[in-house]
Enzyme design. Sequence first.
Site, PDB file in Angstrom:
ATOM      1  N   GLU A 256      -0.801   2.490   7.042  1.00  0.00           N
ATOM      2  CA  GLU A 256      -0.955   3.627   6.120  1.00  0.00           C
ATOM      3  C   GLU A 256      -1.666   4.786   6.798  1.00  0.00           C
ATOM      4  O   GLU A 256      -1.321   5.957   6.569  1.00  0.00           O
ATOM      5  CB  GLU A 256      -1.708   3.192   4.860  1.00  0.00           C
ATOM      6  CG  GLU A 256      -1.091   2.020   4.115  1.00  0.00           C
ATOM      7  CD  GLU A 256       0.394   2.196   3.820  1.00  0.00           C
ATOM      8  OE1 GLU A 256       0.816   3.341   3.532  1.00  0.00           O
ATOM      9  OE2 GLU A 256       1.134   1.197   3.897  1.00  0.00           O
TER      10      GLU A 256
ATOM     11  N   ALA B 228       0.869  -1.182   0.000  1.00  0.00           N
ATOM     12  CA  ALA B 228       0.000   0.000   0.000  1.00  0.00           C
ATOM     13  C   ALA B 228       0.902   1.227   0.000  1.00  0.00           C
ATOM     14  O   ALA B 228       2.110   1.130   0.230  1.00  0.00           O
ATOM     15  CB  ALA B 228      -0.928   0.007   1.213  1.00  0.00           C
ATOM     16  N   MET B 229       0.300   2.397  -0.248  1.00  0.00           N
ATOM     17  CA  MET B 229       1.064   3.650  -0.257  1.00  0.00           C
ATOM     18  C   MET B 229       0.224   4.751   0.356  1.00  0.00           C
ATOM     19  O   MET B 229      -0.954   4.921   0.017  1.00  0.00           O
ATOM     20  CB  MET B 229       1.461   4.023  -1.687  1.00  0.00           C
ATOM     21  CG  MET B 229       2.253   5.323  -1.776  1.00  0.00           C
ATOM     22  SD  MET B 229       3.848   5.187  -0.899  1.00  0.00           S
ATOM     23  CE  MET B 229       4.208   6.923  -0.630  1.00  0.00           C
TER      24      MET B 229
ATOM     25  N   GLU C 157       8.730   4.905   8.171  1.00  0.00           N
ATOM     26  CA  GLU C 157       8.333   3.507   8.073  1.00  0.00           C
ATOM     27  C   GLU C 157       8.457   2.752   9.398  1.00  0.00           C
ATOM     28  O   GLU C 157       7.620   1.909   9.717  1.00  0.00           O
ATOM     29  CB  GLU C 157       9.139   2.821   6.969  1.00  0.00           C
ATOM     30  CG  GLU C 157       8.945   3.432   5.594  1.00  0.00           C
ATOM     31  CD  GLU C 157       7.485   3.499   5.155  1.00  0.00           C
ATOM     32  OE1 GLU C 157       6.639   2.785   5.721  1.00  0.00           O
ATOM     33  OE2 GLU C 157       7.198   4.287   4.243  1.00  0.00           O
TER      34      GLU C 157
END
Length: 868
Positions: free
Chosen positions: A315, A281-282, A337
């Site tokens: 996310e 995912a982004m 992250e």
Amino acid sequence: MPAADLTRIEAEERAATVSAPVYRIALDLTGDAETFRSETTARFRGVPGASTFIEACTAEVHEITLNGRRLDPAAVSDGTRIRLDDLADENELRVVSTNTYTNTGEGLHRFVDPVDGATYLYTEFAVAEANRVFAVFDQPDLKASFTFAITAPAAWTVLSNAPTPEPAPAAAPAASAAPSATAHAGGVATWSFEPGPVVSSYIVAIVAGPYAAWHGSARSIDGRDIPLGVLTRASLARYAEPEVMFGLVQAGLAFYETAFGVPYPYGKYDQIFVPEYNWGAMENVGAVTFNESYLFRSRVSDARREQRAIVVLHELSHMWFGNSVTMRWWNDLWLNESFATWASTLATAAVTEFTGVWATFASDEKTHAAEQDQLPSTHPIVAEIANLGDVEVNFDAITYDKGASVLKQLVAWVGLDAFQRGVGAYLTAHAGGNATLRDLLDELEAASGRDLTRWSALWLETAGVNTLRAEIETDASGTITAARILQSAAPAHPTLRPHRLALGCYDLGDDGLERTHRVELDIDGAVTEVPGLVGRVRPDLLLVNDDDLSYAKVRLDPDSLEAAIRHLPALGDPVARAVVLGSAWDTLRDAEMPTIDFVRLVIGSIGHETQSAARGLALSRLELAIGRYLAEEHRERVAAEAGDAVWALAELAEAGSDTQLQFVKGFTRLAATAAHADVLGSLLDGSIRLAGLEVDLDLRWELVIARASLGAASDEEIADALALDDTAKGRLLAETALAARPDQAVKDAAWRRVATDEALSNDLARAIADGWQRTTQPELLAPTAPEYFASLQSVWRSRGFTMASLIVKRLFPASFVSPELAEMARTWLAENPSPAPLHRLVSERLNELERAIAAQARDASELSDAAQ
């Protein structure tokens, strides 16, 4: 082609020259299937008289105007950059170009659904791919507001970071200019968005196509109702589960706002499942894109559902940590992250059904981190990033998993309340801007009262993983007279670090191995005494790093290891089991344990495992151990026995249970004999039935691919499976099955297709490569090894990072464990010191190969000793 590169020095120089950019971008998506028109107007401040550049990866540049001066594209543009000379204090740049769609998941990706012929578009701009779509200063510290006007077929849905406006009818382009425009039967329209939030270019998003959509809302602590959306391709709408996706976001948003005291920073939150996606995912601001593998067409394990929950919450956490407050340069990528990995695990445990997720973290994330940390390419969590190529290869288990593991230890050291207060202060102080590690440490120090400078230097700015082991002395009665923790480090990375550590004493009783005592302490240096154990009877199992507080390799003393191997199913705490299994796996990879012992440990304990994620991880490690680490002399026999054992566990499992499903799926991966192929075939045709097990679409493909890899699936069998599932995913799985067949000509053709056919999409190349790698006869993968090494430099020069790295990683014959292959890799590395990212990827392949060679030798020596 590769997009524009950028060095850190160039980025720093440009940030000193350019500031406060604002973009207006017009895209026309109604043309042909290859290209689209892009018009960018960028306003920005500059240093008068200075020169700089802007990235624009174009097929053709039609116009460049800077402050009213027309520039000659042939003179100032090289196809990836445009040179800008003689800047003014206030500047306006206009760039008009033709740009190219991709099928590699970079820039603006175009996909046609084979089910209904519908076209879907989406962007992926990380690390620096926005310049494939419009002209932009493509670096994270030049944040800007982006205003889009997007012309597309009127029947489409168009999304970006700002709320979607009502479209206005637009004139269709002339047919001669856009041959496919006549296909837009409903006409074309323009979506004129309001200016979007001020963000870095890599988290800008554009999504367009006839997506199916669902809408909901979430209440923020500041009283706003945040609009929520879930979107999928129309042909996948039945699998969307919008109530699950909305529920996760609603619970996660409330959790994060409460934990950090900062309201959700944006105006909406859409979640879009997109095809042929490279990532899980982004975190695009307000428009998060997800891999379609998280749309479950068939029944999946609880572990897979847990993973989806973690990804959704990962996310979402980025909206605060990474999006609202963003790193200045990519050396602080880990701040994004690592924090999201840690925070999403915390949230998953708190607001979902997956309360045991910290056990998954211990056995999965930490193990992956330690594996990455022992590669020759290991790097500090705060990495040196000289250019974008360095960033691409640093999306790794150091940046995500080690960083999160270290944060978990930091939380144990400073306390969760102090940590959350510090993070909240950091998010408030730097909202909407860019920040550094030092900015975060300042807030954490103020909240906790601890000096974190030394901690940061030792944990974040040095590489490598420490090994911790207990040394116990007892008297004749078994009472502990001395206890200490020994800490060591690899010679290449000799740093010894402070650890917050727990030691658990477990004794065998009527209810299994139960913890009877626990000591928590700070350790530092090579030797730390543990007075809290002195005077106690030595336990059956002394578990170093109980509760998984620290990040380290753990070695159990011989008595504890024996107790763990014999009684692992009796160890009730899932985190403790994860620490034990993680230690055993790492010991195997270090060639300190015979592979057969690890296989027996997994086979003997996995039937009693209660955690879905732990069961799945154990099965995947069992597959890898058998395929790469077993001595050749008994691999065939042990593989057959392991397959038999897992099938027996599937037959014994409760009807319809998650356990049953995982063992059946595990059996498809471990099947190694003609008898196993027959069982798979009987499951496929229904002559063997397991109560509660449905052979659905995805399980059918797993059976077919497994049979294909064993040479048992005919072309007709693969074609029949495709006829039942003639979808994008079905076609990919059919390619995997075809490439999995154990035939030399098939294997060689599959390898060359991925290596040389530049028309393949990212997903299709992956599917074929997966089939090529799937084999019980690794010698079939050896013949293309010389071609592999001969092609690497040309592949790296001519392909974008996604496809080049795919070829480097997936076309290496990893399961062909041989000294000859290792020598070929060493020779190539010696002759090809650059480019550094390519050298790194090949060195990682070699390191894993050398581990496999050593593990096989250790396993073979055990066989030799037993024979004597």
